[in-house]
Scaffold this motif. Structure first.
Motif, short mmCIF file in Angstrom:
data_model
loop_
_atom_site.label_atom_id
_atom_site.label_comp_id
_atom_site.label_asym_id
_atom_site.label_seq_id
_atom_site.Cartn_x
_atom_site.Cartn_y
_atom_site.Cartn_z
N ASP A 179 0.80 -1.23 0.00
CA ASP A 179 0.00 0.00 0.00
C ASP A 179 0.83 1.27 0.00
O ASP A 179 0.28 2.37 0.03
N GLU A 200 3.12 3.73 -1.92
CA GLU A 200 3.50 4.08 -3.29
C GLU A 200 5.00 4.25 -3.45
O GLU A 200 5.59 3.88 -4.47
N THR A 227 -1.65 -5.86 -13.10
CA THR A 227 -2.06 -4.58 -12.50
C THR A 227 -1.02 -3.50 -12.77
O THR A 227 -1.34 -2.37 -13.14
N GLN A 239 -2.32 -0.79 -15.13
CA GLN A 239 -2.81 0.23 -14.20
C GLN A 239 -4.33 0.16 -14.04
O GLN A 239 -4.99 1.18 -13.81
N SER A 240 -4.87 -1.05 -14.14
CA SER A 240 -6.31 -1.25 -14.03
C SER A 240 -6.72 -1.34 -12.56
O SER A 240 -6.15 -2.12 -11.79
N HIS A 241 -7.72 -0.55 -12.18
CA HIS A 241 -8.22 -0.59 -10.81
C HIS A 241 -8.90 -1.92 -10.51
O HIS A 241 -8.77 -2.46 -9.40
N SER A 242 -9.60 -2.47 -11.49
CA SER A 242 -10.28 -3.76 -11.29
C SER A 242 -9.27 -4.87 -11.05
O SER A 242 -9.46 -5.72 -10.16
N LYS A 301 -6.34 -4.46 -9.85
CA LYS A 301 -5.74 -4.21 -8.54
C LYS A 301 -6.57 -4.85 -7.44
O LYS A 301 -6.03 -5.44 -6.50
N GLU A 302 -7.89 -4.75 -7.56
CA GLU A 302 -8.77 -5.37 -6.57
C GLU A 302 -8.66 -6.90 -6.61
O GLU A 302 -8.69 -7.55 -5.56
N GLU A 342 -5.42 -7.78 -4.90
CA GLU A 342 -5.55 -7.68 -3.44
C GLU A 342 -6.36 -8.84 -2.88
O GLU A 342 -6.06 -9.34 -1.79
#
Length: 205
Positions: free
Chosen positions: A33, A35, A129, A133-136, A138-139, A142
């Protein structure tokens, strides 16, 4: 008469990769988490992937060249399957010492299967990810990382319970041992260490 020279399921390279995977996942999870630590996070993730590849290769080469037999999927199921078949229909035995020993052993093996199934998914999702750089994604990454952590916690809990029930520290053999090792095991250990060091030097150059 020919003798079976397979002497161990936990050799020096298995211990080395076990420690590398522990350190890499811990480092990756703690830097996930932050950066400013993103590059280090990715390096730990790639190290996990490299370690998994080395472990899979060793599963194939060890019995043939190192005279050891690392535990594979079949051996894990060999522990889990009889437990399920025996106790699934006998809930009255679920609190017996015999059941607890069998349950902790089975959960221990199940957690290892979980770790090795989730590890490549976690690393792959992390790479995608970072690349897209996809937010989906990334989820998804995680989610896999948290499931991986859950498998690790199950692994530790089952190991602790089994050690208490058997009155023996079972984790000891994953960190050191007194058995001898073949020249091929030592050579592969040095080669694996070289690969990992070379990767880190290249990645941060």
């Amino acid at each position: 008469m020919a003798q079976n020279t397979t002497i161990s399921s936990t050799d020096l390279l298995i211990r080395f990769l076990h420690i590398i995977i522990i350190l890499s996942f811990t480092g990756a999870y703690l830097t996930g988490d932050a950066e400013e630590w993103h590059q280090v996070h990715m390096a730990f993730g790639y190290t996990l992937g490299i370690s998994l590849i080395l472990r899979i290769l060793w599963q194939f080469f060890a019995p043939r060249l190192a005279h050891t037999q690392p535990s594979g999927v079949n051996r894990r199921f060999y522990v889990i399957k009889p437990f399920v078949q025996r106790y699934w229909t006998q809930p009255q035995q679920w609190l017996s010492p015999t059941f607890l020993k069998a349950a902790s052993s089975s959960l221990f093996q199940l957690s290892i299967l979980g770790v090795f199934c989730l590890l490549p998914l976690t690393v792959l999702a992390g790479f995608l990810t970072d690349y897209t750089q996809s937010h989906s994604l990334k989820e998804v990454h995680e989610l896999f990382a948290n499931l991986f952590l859950a498998s690790v916690l199950l692994h530790l809990a089952a190991l602790t319970l089994n050690s208490v029930l058997l009155k023996k520290w079972l984790a000891k053999r994953m960190f050191w041992g007194t058995e001898s090792h073949s020249w091929f095991t030592l050579f592969t250990l040095v080669l694996s260490l070289g690969v990992l060091v070379a990767f880190w030097l290249w990645y941060f150059s």
